[in-house]
Design an enzyme around this catalytic site. Structure first.
Site, PDB file in Angstrom:
ATOM      1  N   GLY A 231       0.153  -3.547  -0.624  1.00  0.00           N
ATOM      2  CA  GLY A 231      -1.258  -3.393  -0.490  1.00  0.00           C
ATOM      3  C   GLY A 231      -1.695  -2.236  -1.423  1.00  0.00           C
TER       4      GLY A 231
ATOM      5  N   ARG B 253       2.757  -8.975  -2.012  1.00  0.00           N
ATOM      6  CA  ARG B 253       3.615  -8.738  -1.023  1.00  0.00           C
ATOM      7  C   ARG B 253       4.732  -9.423  -1.017  1.00  0.00           C
ATOM      8  NH1 ARG B 253       1.874  -5.333   2.708  1.00  0.00           N
ATOM      9  NH2 ARG B 253      -0.144  -4.580   2.939  1.00  0.00           N
ATOM     10  N   GLY B 254       5.663  -8.980  -0.401  1.00  0.00           N
ATOM     11  CA  GLY B 254       6.951  -9.983  -0.033  1.00  0.00           C
ATOM     12  C   GLY B 254       8.035  -9.415  -0.702  1.00  0.00           C
TER      13      GLY B 254
ATOM     14  N   GLY C  36       5.439   0.817  -0.209  1.00  0.00           N
ATOM     15  CA  GLY C  36       5.549   1.203   1.114  1.00  0.00           C
ATOM     16  C   GLY C  36       6.911   0.853   1.816  1.00  0.00           C
TER      17      GLY C  36
ATOM     18  N   ASP D 138      -1.495   4.092   5.142  1.00  0.00           N
ATOM     19  CA  ASP D 138      -1.222   4.325   6.783  1.00  0.00           C
ATOM     20  C   ASP D 138      -0.221   5.639   6.804  1.00  0.00           C
ATOM     21  OD1 ASP D 138      -2.315   2.137   7.042  1.00  0.00           O
ATOM     22  OD2 ASP D 138      -0.540   0.729   7.705  1.00  0.00           O
TER      23      ASP D 138
ATOM     24  N   MET E   1      -8.247   0.804   8.895  1.00  0.00           N
ATOM     25  CA  MET E   1      -6.963   0.304   8.554  1.00  0.00           C
ATOM     26  C   MET E   1      -5.846   1.130   9.376  1.00  0.00           C
ATOM     27  SD  MET E   1      -6.490  -1.328   4.810  1.00  0.00           S
ATOM     28  CE  MET E   1      -7.155  -3.008   4.787  1.00  0.00           C
ATOM     29  N   GLY E   2      -4.748   0.605   9.682  1.00  0.00           N
ATOM     30  CA  GLY E   2      -3.626   1.421  10.181  1.00  0.00           C
ATOM     31  C   GLY E   2      -2.968   0.434  11.518  1.00  0.00           C
TER      32      GLY E   2
ATOM     33  N   TYR F 233     -11.205  -2.857   3.482  1.00  0.00           N
ATOM     34  CA  TYR F 233     -10.419  -2.597   2.176  1.00  0.00           C
ATOM     35  C   TYR F 233     -11.413  -1.462   1.251  1.00  0.00           C
ATOM     36  CZ  TYR F 233      -7.457  -6.670   3.335  1.00  0.00           C
ATOM     37  OH  TYR F 233      -6.896  -7.541   4.047  1.00  0.00           O
TER      38      TYR F 233
ATOM     39  N   ARG G   9      -9.415   1.871   0.844  1.00  0.00           N
ATOM     40  CA  ARG G   9      -8.143   2.178  -0.299  1.00  0.00           C
ATOM     41  C   ARG G   9      -8.126   1.506  -1.680  1.00  0.00           C
ATOM     42  NH1 ARG G   9      -4.049  -3.174   2.036  1.00  0.00           N
ATOM     43  NH2 ARG G   9      -4.927  -4.463   0.397  1.00  0.00           N
TER      44      ARG G   9
HETATM   45  O1  F6P Z   1      -0.939  -0.963   2.799  1.00  0.00           O
HETATM   46  C1  F6P Z   1      -1.114  -0.747   4.482  1.00  0.00           C
HETATM   47  C2  F6P Z   1      -2.364  -1.542   4.664  1.00  0.00           C
HETATM   48  O2  F6P Z   1      -3.543  -0.892   3.865  1.00  0.00           O
HETATM   49  C3  F6P Z   1      -2.600  -1.326   6.227  1.00  0.00           C
HETATM   50  O3  F6P Z   1      -3.373  -0.439   6.745  1.00  0.00           O
HETATM   51  C4  F6P Z   1      -3.438  -2.629   6.338  1.00  0.00           C
HETATM   52  O4  F6P Z   1      -3.164  -3.233   7.532  1.00  0.00           O
HETATM   53  C5  F6P Z   1      -2.580  -3.724   5.588  1.00  0.00           C
HETATM   54  O5  F6P Z   1      -2.154  -2.965   4.436  1.00  0.00           O
HETATM   55  C6  F6P Z   1      -3.582  -4.702   4.961  1.00  0.00           C
HETATM   56  O6  F6P Z   1      -2.773  -5.499   3.923  1.00  0.00           O
HETATM   57  P1  F6P Z   1      -3.103  -6.755   3.224  1.00  0.00           P
HETATM   58  O7  F6P Z   1      -3.568  -6.189   1.811  1.00  0.00           O
HETATM   59  O8  F6P Z   1      -1.989  -7.815   3.115  1.00  0.00           O
HETATM   60  O9  F6P Z   1      -4.443  -7.240   3.838  1.00  0.00           O
END
Ligand code: F6P
Length: 458
Positions: free
Chosen positions: A101, A167-168, A192, A223, A266-267, A380, A383
């Site tokens: 993320g 991701r992944g 992460g 997080d 988020m968290g 979002y 972040r």
């Molecule tokens: O990277 C952590 C985070 O920002 C979390 O706080 C949140 O739950 C998650 O990523 C959301 O991820 P994505 O980008 O896959 O929706």
């Protein structure tokens, strides 16, 4: 008020860390003088093999206990430039990949790595992999980009990642094929806990093939849930952005009789963003985090406390972490028939924000109490912001120390900050368990004191 139940403790309180867990893997002897020697002088550099160490536990009773149990006690290797290095920097090729993320400061770290590699060590060949680990697998067709000072000139002004992310995990064998075919000697992995575990798998595959490639992690997560780092980069910028949402919630709450401002942040498993945003704003009256069980009904339940707060002050601000109170969400859909886990294997959370909004509204309506609730989910937004000045300094220091660590031939490690000093942390240790808010520690007590809320609702 009920005291804290003793079972409310987090893994870091009970996990024992041995000195051997903190040892850093190296690729071999450092046979080259550091190019920094000429510029900074020997006195400014750390002699390889005799680097100072930082105590894991800097509290006196802890030290005494460790000293009794173990001659040296667990200590981290101090980060910083070494007098001798492993790589011949004239021919060295480096790769950078950003995964998972988004998080404020990723571009600052990418820029810091490129500038430090170029200016301090004279590295000329730096590759940026596109879209996370996917970009390291040839069949996905994302060509790596060449990075130099010109390409990273202004990227730190922007949020997100110029390299793209995904991701992944990917198959380590395929990623190592790419590393080998490009002749990469150092791979910097920004990500992460899942990403860092992926980096360790790359290390295992490199070792299997006897390839001397350094893999250095730079922990990234808003997080702040990675262990053995005082804080992760981007965390501060994210909670600073969250403060804006809490401020709006407060304005809305005080603007109406029995006004309630509800903010979801988020968290997933760790409530650090929520706690710090609440403490920074000082407007929050209730902070709800995944680490602290949440009961709504009954004398000791949250709704009763909210009733009292509204009777006394006629307004309230609630800040809830997305992972809090999942047990209250029942069958609430986690989102449009999407799979129950994301590509990183994280369970998709149910929406505690909506559940709270509806339960609060219903509770007061049933009691004939008029209430105006405004629900804010900045999601979002917190972040995607550019790094704050504090985080920018931090990102630069993480990046330059990552480069120093790599040049010395260290591997399977990340750059951490521990008791305010930059240190080398083995990735397997940092990813052994998740960092969470310890409800017996000062952060949670600080929140409880600041808000006046009960220490738990169970
Ligand atoms: O990277 C952590 C985070 O920002 C979390 O706080 C949140 O739950 C998650 O990523 C959301 O991820 P994505 O980008 O896959 O929706």
């Amino acid at each position: 008020m009920a005291p804290l139940p003793e079972n409310l403790t987090v893994p870091q309180r009970t996990q024992r860390v041995e000195a051997a867990d903190l040892e850093i893997k190296t690729l071999g002897a450092c046979r080259h003088d550091s190019p920094l020697m000429a510029r900074l002088g020997r006195a400014a550099l750390h002699p390889v093999g005799q680097v100072e160490r930082v105590l894991l536990d800097d509290r006196v009773p802890g030290q005494a206990r460790e000293a009794r149990d173990n001659a040296r006690g667990p200590t981290f290797e101090l980060a910083g430039p070494r007098d001798r290095i492993f790589f011949d920097t004239a021919t060295l090729r480096c790769g950078i990949v950003t995964c998972g993320g988004l998080c404020p400061g990723i571009n600052n770290v990418v820029r810091g790595l490129v500038l430090e590699l170029t200016h301090a060590y004279g590295v000329k060949q730096i590759f940026g992999f596109r879209y996370g680990f996917e970009g390291m697998v040839a069949r996905h067709g994302h060509e790596p980009v060449r990075l130099g000072p010109a390409q990273v000139g202004e990227i730190h002004q922007q949020g997100g990642t110029v390299l793209g992310t995904s991701r992944g995990s990917q198959e380590p064998g395929e990623m190592v094929d790419t590393i080998a075919s490009l002749g990469i000697g150092v791979l910097f992995v920004i990500g992460g806990d899942g990403t860092l575990r992926g980096a360790s798998k790359i290390v295992a595959e490199l070792e299997r093939r006897k390839l001397a490639v350094a893999v250095i992690g730079i922990p990234k997560t808003i997080d702040n849930d990675i262990h053995f780092i005082d804080r992760s980069f981007g965390f501060e910028s994210a909670f600073a952005a969250a403060v804006e949402a809490i401020r709006s919630a407060h304005v809305e709450a005080v603007g109406a009789r029995n006004g309630v401002g509800l903010v979801k942040l988020m968290g997933r498993h760790s409530g650090f963003v929520t706690c710090h945003a609440a403490l920074a704003s000082t407007d929050a009256n209730f902070v709800l985090i995944p680490e602290v069980p949440l009961r709504l009904d009954g004398e000791r339940g949250f709704l009763h406390s909210l009733e009292r707060r509204l009777a006394e002050r006629a307004h309230a601000v609630i800040v809830v972490a997305e992972g809090a109170g999942q047990e209250l969400c029942g069958e609430t859909p986690s989102g449009y028939g999407a799979p129950q886990t994301d590509a990183s294997g994280n369970v998709r959370l149910k929406d505690i924000g909506i559940v709270l909004r509806d339960r609060i509204t219903r509770h007061f309506r049933e009691r004939g109490v008029e209430l105006t609730l405004k629900y804010i989910d900045p999601g979002y937004q917190i972040r995607s912001v550019p790094a704050s000045p504090g985080d920018s300094v931090f990102c630069w220091n993480m990046a330059r120390n990552a480069v120093h660590a790599a040049m010395a031939g260290n591997t399977d490690m990340l750059i951490g900050q521990w008791h305010g000093r930059f240190v080398h942390v083995p990735i397997p240790l940092a990813t052994r368990f998740r960092k969470q808010v310890d409800v017996l520690d000062d952060l949670w007590l600080s929140v409880v004191e600041a808000t006046g809320q009960p220490v738990h609702f169970s």
